[in-house]
Each structure stands twice: as C-alpha cells, then as structure tokens.
Design an enzyme around this catalytic site. Structure first.
Site, PDB file in Angstrom:
ATOM      1  N   HIS A 122       0.812  -1.214   0.000  1.00  0.00           N
ATOM      2  CA  HIS A 122       0.000   0.000   0.000  1.00  0.00           C
ATOM      3  C   HIS A 122       0.845   1.263   0.000  1.00  0.00           C
ATOM      4  CE1 HIS A 122      -3.022  -2.968   0.585  1.00  0.00           C
ATOM      5  NE2 HIS A 122      -3.827  -2.090   0.037  1.00  0.00           N
ATOM      6  N   GLU A 137     -10.631 -11.792  -5.693  1.00  0.00           N
ATOM      7  CA  GLU A 137      -9.194 -11.737  -5.411  1.00  0.00           C
ATOM      8  C   GLU A 137      -8.732 -12.952  -4.615  1.00  0.00           C
ATOM      9  OE1 GLU A 137      -8.347  -8.092  -3.263  1.00  0.00           O
ATOM     10  OE2 GLU A 137     -10.195  -8.233  -2.102  1.00  0.00           O
ATOM     11  N   ASP A 142      -4.013  -9.135  -4.951  1.00  0.00           N
ATOM     12  CA  ASP A 142      -4.206 -10.250  -4.025  1.00  0.00           C
ATOM     13  C   ASP A 142      -4.401 -11.571  -4.762  1.00  0.00           C
ATOM     14  OD1 ASP A 142      -3.939  -9.369  -1.338  1.00  0.00           O
ATOM     15  OD2 ASP A 142      -5.749  -8.168  -1.590  1.00  0.00           O
ATOM     16  N   CYS A 182      -9.031  -4.106 -11.120  1.00  0.00           N
ATOM     17  CA  CYS A 182      -8.473  -2.940 -10.438  1.00  0.00           C
ATOM     18  C   CYS A 182      -7.114  -3.206  -9.807  1.00  0.00           C
ATOM     19  CB  CYS A 182      -9.454  -2.410  -9.380  1.00  0.00           C
ATOM     20  SG  CYS A 182      -9.827  -3.586  -8.088  1.00  0.00           S
TER      21      CYS A 182
HETATM   22  C1  PEP Z   1      -6.095  -6.043  -5.265  1.00  0.00           C
HETATM   23  O1  PEP Z   1      -5.965  -6.878  -4.387  1.00  0.00           O
HETATM   24  O2  PEP Z   1      -5.775  -6.236  -6.442  1.00  0.00           O
HETATM   25  C2  PEP Z   1      -6.657  -4.724  -4.972  1.00  0.00           C
HETATM   26  C3  PEP Z   1      -6.911  -3.874  -5.927  1.00  0.00           C
HETATM   27  O3  PEP Z   1      -6.869  -4.425  -3.680  1.00  0.00           O
HETATM   28  P1  PEP Z   1      -5.724  -3.995  -2.646  1.00  0.00           P
HETATM   29  O4  PEP Z   1      -4.470  -3.721  -3.425  1.00  0.00           O
HETATM   30  O5  PEP Z   1      -6.244  -2.790  -1.949  1.00  0.00           O
HETATM   31  O6  PEP Z   1      -5.613  -5.169  -1.757  1.00  0.00           O
HETATM   32 MG    MG Z   2      -6.907  -6.740  -2.435  1.00  0.00          MG
END
Ligand code: PEP
Ligand code: MG
Length: 784
Positions: free
Chosen positions: A399, A641, A665, A712
C-alpha cells in the site's frame, strides 16, 4: 504579570492565525487576513507584508492593511532601499519611533501613505535566508514594547511557514505534471551507465564515495535525484541531558519558545492533513495543541527545569511521566494517547534542537531511504519534500507503493542490501520506471539523467493531449479507464490524468490517518466530497479492507502469524458489525451526491454475500426510518481476489451486480507468494498461466451473465498487460491515475481483434517464461 500578558497575546494570535490558515484558500487570502488581524491586534494604522522575489534583491508588497490596496503587487523596492530593505539587509528587527527622520526612510507615493511616524519591521525567514518582511506602521510616534516585538516575531515565523508551504505546493504541482514514462530512454541510461562489472568490482569510488547500482521493484514511475534521508535511523530525541545546561531562566525561556514553535508546527500539520485528507482527519492535531497548552504539562516541565534539568531532558522526563500513566490504561483509545504524547514530546525537543518537526524532520528535499515505509508513514510524510522513496522491503503492490504512485513520488522498493550500502552523505538517482537506483552516480549518469528529465517534459505534453480523448481501439471498442484512489488529493491527480471516475476507492486510508473510527456522519462527509469531486462520474467505494499490511492505530488487532491469511477485510467487517454498519450508512447517506457503487473486498463465498446483503438491507431500513435519503438501488459488487471466488465465479455472479478482479491479491493467493516479500518476488508472477486462466475464467463468467467485470489490480498499469487483458474480454480498468495516459495511448494504437489474437496465443502457452518471451516480442513490434 508581563509574561502572562505576552502569553495571552501570543496564544490568542496563534489561535486566530490557526483559524485564518485553516479557512483561507490560498496564499493571497491568508496574507490579506493576517495583515488585517495584525493591524487590529497591534492597534496599528498599517500592517504590510513584502516578499522577496526570486532575484533575492527585490521586495514586492504582497498584502497590506492601511496602505492603498492598488499598490499591492506594484510597489517594489531593492533591499538596498528604504527601511523595509534595511530589515532584510540587517536580517533583524528594525524598530524606529520617528521613521521620517531616519536616513534610510523612503516615501512611496503609490501607497498614498501619509507620513507614518513609527516603523516596526521584522524579517521572514526560510531557515536562515530572508524571504520577506512584515511591517507595522503608526501615524503617531510610538515606542514598540519588547512584548509587541516578540509577538510580531512569532507571527513572522508563522507567515514564513505559510509562504514556504505555498511555494512548495506550487513546486509539487509542477512536479506532478512532470512524470516519467519513457522506457526506451532508460535503456540508454543503462547502456551509458553502470555496468555489471562496476558492480562486480564493488563499485567505483567517486570522491571517496562508493558508486553502486541496485535493482529492485519499480513501484512508482518517474525519475529523481537527490540527497537521502534515512527514515529508520531517525535520531532518538531523548534529551539525554548530555547537553550543556544553561541558567534556569534561560532554560525556561528556551522551553517556552520551543513550545510556541511546536504549537505552530502542529498547526501546519493540521493544515497539511486537512488538505491531503480532510479536516476531520486533521482534528487530532487540535488534541495535540490542547495537550501543549495544558498547565499541568507545562508546569511539570518548568519544575524539572527548576531542578536544574536542561530543557530537552525536562521535556523528556515530563513526557515519560505521562507515557507511564497512559500505558497503564485499559482502554485502547486512551492508551493510544501515549503515542500522541510521545509525538508531542518529540516535536518540542525537535524545536529545542532547531529541527523542523512538522515535516517529518526533513529540512530540504530528500529521497526517503527506509527498511520499509508503512502506509501510516505515507499518510504523514512530508510529501512536498519527499522527492523519491527507496526501501529494502516492500513491493509494487504494497500500500505504501500504491500511495507513492497516487502522490506522484517515484519509488523503488525491495532493494536488497540498501541500508548497508547507503550513507547520510550519499546522493541517489531513482529510476522508478525500471526499478534501478544509482548511488553516488558519476557525471555521465547525471548528464543522462538531466537529459531524460528534459525529454520527459515533451513526452508528457504528448500524453496530456490525450486526456480528453476516449480510450478506444482502432476498430472502435470502447475501454474505460478509471482511477484507484485513497485520498482526497487523489481527485485532482485522477481528473488531471483523464480518469473516467473511480474503479476502486480504498476507504482504509482515511481511517488510517485518524485516531478513532469515524462515525457515519463523518464518513458521509468524506465520501460526499469524493463523489462531488468526480461530478457524477462513477465512484466505486470499497468497504474497509484492513488487516494484512494495513493496520489501524486505534484498533486492537490480534497478533497473527499469517496476517494475509488471517482475520482481514470483509472478515473483520462481518464480525464487527458495529463498524461495518457505520460505514455502510456513511456510503448510503453520501450516495445521493454522486454516482456511488458499493464493493466488498476478499469475498470467498456466497454465504458472505448473503450476510452482507442482510446487513445492508437492515441499514437501508434504518436510514429509511430516520428519513435519511439514499440511493436504494446502489450497485452491489465484490472483488474477486481469492481463488475460491474464481472457482465459484458463476455462482457468485448471480448475487451481485458486478465483479472487480483484484490482481494484487489474486496473484499472491493463487501462487502462494506474499505480495510484499522480495524474497518470493519471482514467484509473484502475473504471467503465470494459473493467474491468466483465472482472469479469463472470471471474464468469461461476466460475458456469459451480461454483468460487468472490471479489473483494479496494478497489473493493468503496464500497457502490454492492459492489451492482453482487453483481449481476454475485460474493457474496464482501474489503476493508479498517472498510468492512465500511457495505457490510453497503447489502446488507441491497436485493434481489439489484435488484442484477442495476442490473448488467445498467450492462453495457449504453458509457462510464465514463454508468456513473457512472447509479450516481449509483441512489445517490440508495437513499439510499447
Ligand atoms: C487487489 O488486491 O488487487 C486490490 C486492488 O486491492 P488492494 O491492493 O487494496 O488489496
Ligand atoms: Mg486486495
């Protein structure tokens, strides 16, 4: 008695200026409000602020109360002229009872000023360099008291910070527009730059400094060059008492001045967090101010000074006393106050030692070097001064990396051996596009780097031209490119890059910068700002996704051996219904203000969907009863995911309006490879056939059911990947906004049928290696 008056005057002014700073929209408005306030507070006829131009010798009138408003921006003078110039020349206070008699007095007709008798001028400083002057004038002759001079000096200090902040904000804006996407040039820098032999030989010495190139994960694109700041080696401000202790009155004074400065810094932190996140998120700094004004705290420090402690040590002891008391508390919220106390103590000691605490102790632009940068560090780092980030741990999908991209800060993470190879005096070039860093680069590299910066600007202009054009293939297939966002400031970045709304709003970031869970009204306020910011473009709001690498300071989280496999995300929401309901209510209440949809992370079964639906229906009922308007048909989606969701996609789709594939994920869970662990980086591979077939399977379910499947994860931020995914049947992507233009450019150059051919071939391959080789070839052919 005198002391008390000064303190009251200082505090009142401080409070008022705090309000001015928080409520003014730009530098000019802030300065105008300040001159009005000061003229009133000092009971003077005139208060003016002059700022020094870039040339360092011209002063321009920027704001005035009492002189002709028409002269603002027009009156200029050299620092060798007039009493105002004298303030700069002397770098100190000029206080004159009878100004017209002074040899340096100069009358400016444009100001329509009568002959003012008294003059008090105090310089504004950026560190030791003057940046302007604040002037107070009176018609009647007046001898300015020591108290007046010292309170104006406090105000001057505040104004300096505002001016410096405003300049930095400007420069970050420019920098944001100058981002790097020029990979082929990189090849040149590598060709001209360090060779493997350089490394094998342990690097060359440049002026006695070790030269080295390290490779890590390209986590946020762009180039930068600068000196380093080693975050994990923050000086332990412990006021060890080793410093020389001055006489008690001097130590008392030192402490009181540092306390005032610390309060001012706290105000700026409040302002910054309010700008970056929201005013509500910044509220914690009000609490800090209250603690700093607490008589008990102040007198404890002063008592210790009276026992011959030096000021830093007295602060440390007083803070330790409170820490001891707070750490005993049962209530986790109160225990958390101890972190605030520690923070406050560090800030005051920083001020005592002449450090700048409000900006994470960065005095000038620096590259942050750390073993790891946590998401909470990213929420409080001094973004204006952070030109780049390099870390030993972490990866492109952490993150911290995602936030670095949102903020437009180049970053390379997962650089093995970084900390042992870098020192405080080193300079580094970061190449956030290829994931290389150059420690102490030689002149050849620097010249190349400067050229790249220049080339980049023209490349950027080309991409800017695409902003308002749709992402459409040469055979007419429309693709939607939306932004992944987490902060309010992302709205600007997203729109500037042409995002068609938000495909993923990570709501955990605003939660992180707080000190307690926000209630439904606070959340509604924040979501509303986001929805309104996107002006009826769709905004997909994902519920809290904590756990894994995302913790909340105020939430007692169980220690888990395997947090990514543990109690995280929707699992927390479904168990802590109280928190979940507040969030759902917040989103629903904000929904009439834009085009919101609700998405749930980490879903692995239909049972979870049914549980979510039950709670959502109850929250809707409650809002209806309370007469609160909301969108009753708010679209309901889940993230795919977890492999379980892929395997049962055909079942899950029946219960939802849409899917969004979270590849960050999905890759880690499909391949059992931690997304943040550089040691298993080679296993975390988006081109593994297991990952690609999983995505295809979910895309097919979407096509068969006629429901939308977007993607995403960060995977789509690479042009060739976006084309491949498009060929697999996905035409709605959400990614870090700075990547949108380059993805759009790739899409506009190709036909959907070519993308389909690429995808069909890729899906026939049996290994990640074969996929990469094939895609490498295609990239060359397409000039990507
Ligand atoms: C993902 O897991 O691809 C996602 C977009 O969510 P995050 O990166 O917030 O876990
Ligand atoms: Mg995720």
């Amino acid at each position: 008695m005198g002391d008390e008056r000064q303190e009251t005057l200082g505090l009142r002014t401080l409070e008022d200026i705090s309000v001015i700073i928080l409520h003014s929209h730009d530098l000019q408005e802030t300065l105008d409000n300040i001159v009005n306030l000061v003229a009133k507070r000092m009971d003077s006829d005139v208060c003016s602020i002059y700022l020094l131009e870039e040339d360092g010798v011209t002063l321009t009138l920027k704001a005035t109360k009492g002189l002709s408003k028409a002269s603002v921006g027009k009156i200029t003078m050299k620092t060798s002229e007039g009493l105002t110039g004298l303030v700069i020349e002397q770098k100190g206070v000029v206080a004159i009872e009878n100004a017209p008699n002074h040899p340096r007095y100069k009358y400016f007709r444009e100001t329509k000023e009568e002959k003012f008798q008294s003059f008090l001028g105090i310089p504004l400083f950026e560190r030791k360099t003057p940046v302007g002057v604040i002037v107070v004038q009176t018609r009647e002759p007046r001898v300015f008291t020591g108290e007046e001079v010292s309170s104006l000096a406090t105000i001057a200090y505040q104004i300096s910070s505002i001016v410096i902040n405003a300049k930095l904000l400007d420069s970050i804006r420019i920098k944001e527009e100058e981002r790097a996407f020029f990979e082929h040039e990189l090849k040149k820098i590598k060709a001209h730059g360090f060779t493997r032999e350089d490394q094998a030989a342990g690097g060359k010495k440049k002026g006695g400094k070790q030269q080295l190139m390290l490779a890590g994960s390209a986590a946020s694109p762009g180039f930068c060059w600068g000196k380093v700041y080693i975050l994990n080696q923050r000086v332990n401000r412990n006021g060890s008492g080793l410093e020389k202790v001055m006489p008690r009155p001097e130590e008392r004074k030192r402490f009181l001045i540092a306390l005032e400065k610390a309060k001012i810094h706290t105000l700026y932190m409040e302002k910054r967090v309010a700008q970056l996140l929201s005013k509500e998120d910044a509220a914690i700094f009000h609490t800090h101010l209250m603690i700093m004004e607490d008589r008990g705290f102040i007198s404890r420090v002063l008592d210790l000074i009276d026992k011959d402690y030096g000021a830093p040590r007295a602060v440390k002891e007083a803070v330790d006393y409170y820490l001891g008391a707070f750490s005993q508390m049962e209530d986790p919220y109160l225990r958390e106050r101890s972190a605030d106390m520690e923070d406050i103590g560090r800030r005051i000691i920083d001020c005592l030692e002449g450090n700048d605490p409000s900006r994470v102790r960065l005095r000038e632009k620096r590259i942050i070097v750390a073993s790891d940068v946590l998401p909470s560090d990213m929420a409080t780092l001094d973004h204006e001064k952070v030109v780049g980030i390099i870390t030993e741990r972490g990866d492109v999908n952490s993150h911290a990396a995602i936030m670095a991209r949102s903020l437009g800060i180049p970053a390379v993470l997962g650089l093995a051996g970084l900390l042992k190879n870098i020192g405080l005096r080193n300079e580094v070039i970061i190449d956030g596009n290829s994931g290389h860093i150059y420690i102490n680069p030689d002149d050849r590299i620097k010249v190349e780097y400067e050229r790249l910066q220049r080339d980049h600007s023209s490349k950027q202009r080309e991409l800017d031209g695409l902003r308002d054009l749709p992402a459409v293939t040469t055979d007419g297939a429309r693709v939607f490119l939306r932004a992944n966002i987490g902060l309010l400031s992302d709205i600007r970045v997203a729109l500037a890059n042409g995002a068609e709304g938000v495909g993923l709003y990570r709501t955990e970031f605003p939660y992180m910068a707080r000190k307690s869970f926000p209630d439904r009204n606070e959340q509604c306020g924040l979501y509303r700002k986001i929805l309104e910011g996107f002006n009826r473009l769709p905004v997909n709001i994902r519920t809290l996704d904590i756990g894994g690498d995302k913790g909340l300071p105020y939430f007692a989280y169980p220690k888990e051996d395997n947090p990514f496999m543990g109690w995280r995300s929707i699992r927390v929401s479904l168990e802590r219904e109280d928190i979940f309901r507040e969030q759902l209510a917040g989103v629903l209440m904000a929904s009439p203000h834009g085009k919101a949809s609700l998405m749930f992370p980490m879903v692995s079964s239909v049972d979870e969907i049914l549980a979510i639906k039950r709670i959502l229906a109850e929250v809707k009922e409650e809002l209806k009863r309370d007469g609160k308007p909301f969108d009753p048909a708010i679209p309901f989606g889940i993230m795919v995911e977890i492999p379980a969701a892929v395997q049962t996609a055909d079942i899950l789709i029946k219960e939802v309006d849409y899917f969004s594939i979270g590849t960050n994920d999905l890759i880690q869970y499909t391949l059992a490879a931690d997304r943040n662990n550089p040691k298993v980086k080679k296993y975390y591979d988006p081109y593994h056939p297991a990952v690609l077939h999983s995505i295809k399977r979910v895309a097919d379910v979407g096509i068969q059911s006629g429901k939308k499947v977007s993607l995403c994860g960060e995977m789509a931020a690479e042009p060739i990947n976006a084309l491949l995914l498009l060929g697999m049947g996905i035409s709605d992507f959400s990614l870090s906004a700075p990547y949108i233009p380059i993805i759009k450019q790739a899409i506009r150059k190709i036909s959907l049928s070519t993308c389909r051919e690429i995808a069909a071939h890729v899906l026939s391959l049996e290994s990640a290696g074969a996929v990469k080789e094939y895609l490498g070839k295609i990239k060359m052919e397409l000039g990507l």
